[in-house]
Motif scaffolding. Structure first.
Motif, PDB file in Angstrom:
ATOM      1  N   ARG A 175      -4.963  -4.419   1.887  1.00 51.98           N
ATOM      2  CA  ARG A 175      -6.045  -3.497   2.251  1.00 51.98           C
ATOM      3  C   ARG A 175      -6.382  -3.626   3.736  1.00 51.98           C
ATOM      4  N   ALA A 176      -6.441  -4.849   4.245  1.00 48.41           N
ATOM      5  CA  ALA A 176      -6.752  -5.059   5.662  1.00 48.41           C
ATOM      6  C   ALA A 176      -5.673  -4.434   6.551  1.00 48.41           C
ATOM      7  N   ALA A 177      -4.415  -4.606   6.183  1.00 47.42           N
ATOM      8  CA  ALA A 177      -3.316  -4.017   6.959  1.00 47.42           C
ATOM      9  C   ALA A 177      -3.366  -2.492   6.896  1.00 47.42           C
ATOM     10  N   LEU A 178      -3.647  -1.954   5.727  1.00 48.95           N
ATOM     11  CA  LEU A 178      -3.761  -0.508   5.563  1.00 48.95           C
ATOM     12  C   LEU A 178      -4.881   0.032   6.448  1.00 48.95           C
ATOM     13  N   ASN A 179      -6.046  -0.600   6.404  1.00 55.41           N
ATOM     14  CA  ASN A 179      -7.174  -0.155   7.229  1.00 55.41           C
ATOM     15  C   ASN A 179      -6.827  -0.222   8.720  1.00 55.41           C
ATOM     16  N   ALA A 180      -6.107  -1.257   9.124  1.00 57.89           N
ATOM     17  CA  ALA A 180      -5.708  -1.389  10.528  1.00 57.89           C
ATOM     18  C   ALA A 180      -4.733  -0.283  10.931  1.00 57.89           C
ATOM     19  N   TYR A 192       0.874  -1.175   0.000  1.00 57.98           N
ATOM     20  CA  TYR A 192       0.000   0.000   0.000  1.00 57.98           C
ATOM     21  C   TYR A 192       0.907   1.218   0.000  1.00 57.98           C
ATOM     22  N   ALA A 193       0.474   2.237  -0.725  1.00 57.32           N
ATOM     23  CA  ALA A 193       1.273   3.456  -0.868  1.00 57.32           C
ATOM     24  C   ALA A 193       0.329   4.610  -1.221  1.00 57.32           C
ATOM     25  N   PRO A 194       0.827   5.832  -1.173  1.00 59.31           N
ATOM     26  CA  PRO A 194      -0.016   6.985  -1.496  1.00 59.31           C
ATOM     27  C   PRO A 194      -0.688   6.855  -2.867  1.00 59.31           C
ATOM     28  N   GLY A 195      -1.923   7.325  -2.921  1.00 60.82           N
ATOM     29  CA  GLY A 195      -2.720   7.204  -4.134  1.00 60.82           C
ATOM     30  C   GLY A 195      -2.233   8.035  -5.304  1.00 60.82           C
ATOM     31  N   ASN A 196      -1.436   9.066  -5.047  1.00 54.51           N
ATOM     32  CA  ASN A 196      -0.997   9.922  -6.158  1.00 54.51           C
ATOM     33  C   ASN A 196      -0.036   9.221  -7.112  1.00 54.51           C
ATOM     34  N   TYR A 197       0.526   8.089  -6.732  1.00 53.52           N
ATOM     35  CA  TYR A 197       1.407   7.353  -7.642  1.00 53.52           C
ATOM     36  C   TYR A 197       0.651   6.877  -8.877  1.00 53.52           C
ATOM     37  N   GLY A 235      -4.156   4.864  13.932  1.00 53.05           N
ATOM     38  CA  GLY A 235      -3.558   6.193  13.917  1.00 53.05           C
ATOM     39  C   GLY A 235      -2.097   6.223  13.509  1.00 53.05           C
ATOM     40  N   ARG A 236      -1.582   5.114  13.000  1.00 50.93           N
ATOM     41  CA  ARG A 236      -0.181   5.074  12.565  1.00 50.93           C
ATOM     42  C   ARG A 236      -0.003   5.612  11.147  1.00 50.93           C
ATOM     43  N   LEU A 237      -1.096   5.688  10.398  1.00 52.66           N
ATOM     44  CA  LEU A 237      -1.097   6.294   9.067  1.00 52.66           C
ATOM     45  C   LEU A 237      -2.241   7.291   9.005  1.00 52.66           C
ATOM     46  N   PRO A 238      -2.023   8.403   8.301  1.00 58.36           N
ATOM     47  CA  PRO A 238      -3.111   9.375   8.180  1.00 58.36           C
ATOM     48  C   PRO A 238      -4.181   8.878   7.206  1.00 58.36           C
ATOM     49  N   GLU A 239      -5.405   9.305   7.458  1.00 55.90           N
ATOM     50  CA  GLU A 239      -6.460   8.993   6.498  1.00 55.90           C
ATOM     51  C   GLU A 239      -6.154   9.761   5.221  1.00 55.90           C
TER      52      GLU A 239
END
Length: 129
Positions: A75-80, A41-46, A85-89
């Motif tokens: 996706r499950a890891a990203l949502n977790a 998972y990575a930023p969507g702007n890529y 709060g370890r990654l910004p929405e």
């Protein structure tokens, strides 16, 4: 000659007492199932750069990238991570990277693997996961 027999018996008894029981062998570590593809998972702007034909390469020296064998796991890891709060929405995507899991991954915890070398993004996941 009379001394050799008792010494031999005593030596055999000592060896039996000290090493008679072999230490239980550890079972081999389970081998991860082979991954046909590797996902992050990575930023969507890529996605904009990839769609425009640019090569986007993930660099583990610039940012940590967790690796997964399935897009749903990513996706499950990203949502977790977001929920904890370890990654910004925000706009995050699941991408497929070029390479084999064994070549790209380094173990970072139990059932957790991180990207260990630079890897180009091949495509993004478009399915609803």
């Amino acid at each position: 000659m009379k001394l050799r027999v008792p010494l031999g018996i005593m030596l055999a008894l000592l060896l039996t007492a000290c090493g008679g029981k072999n230490a239980p062998e550890e079972p081999p570590a389970p081998q991860p199932t082979p991954c046909p593809f590797v996902y992050v998972y990575a930023p969507g702007n890529y996605i904009i750069d990839i769609a425009g034909g640019a090569e986007v390469v993930l660099d583990p020296m610039a940012q940590d990238f967790s690796l997964f064998c399935a897009p749903a796991d990513a996706r499950a890891a990203l949502n977790a991570e977001i929920a904890a709060g370890r990654l910004p929405e925000g706009d995050w995507r699941i991408y497929r990277v070029e390479g084999q899991f064994d070549d790209l991954a380094q173990k970072s915890g139990p059932n957790q693997y991180m990207l260990k070398r630079m890897a180009p993004i091949v495509d993004w996941v478009t399915e609803d996961i």
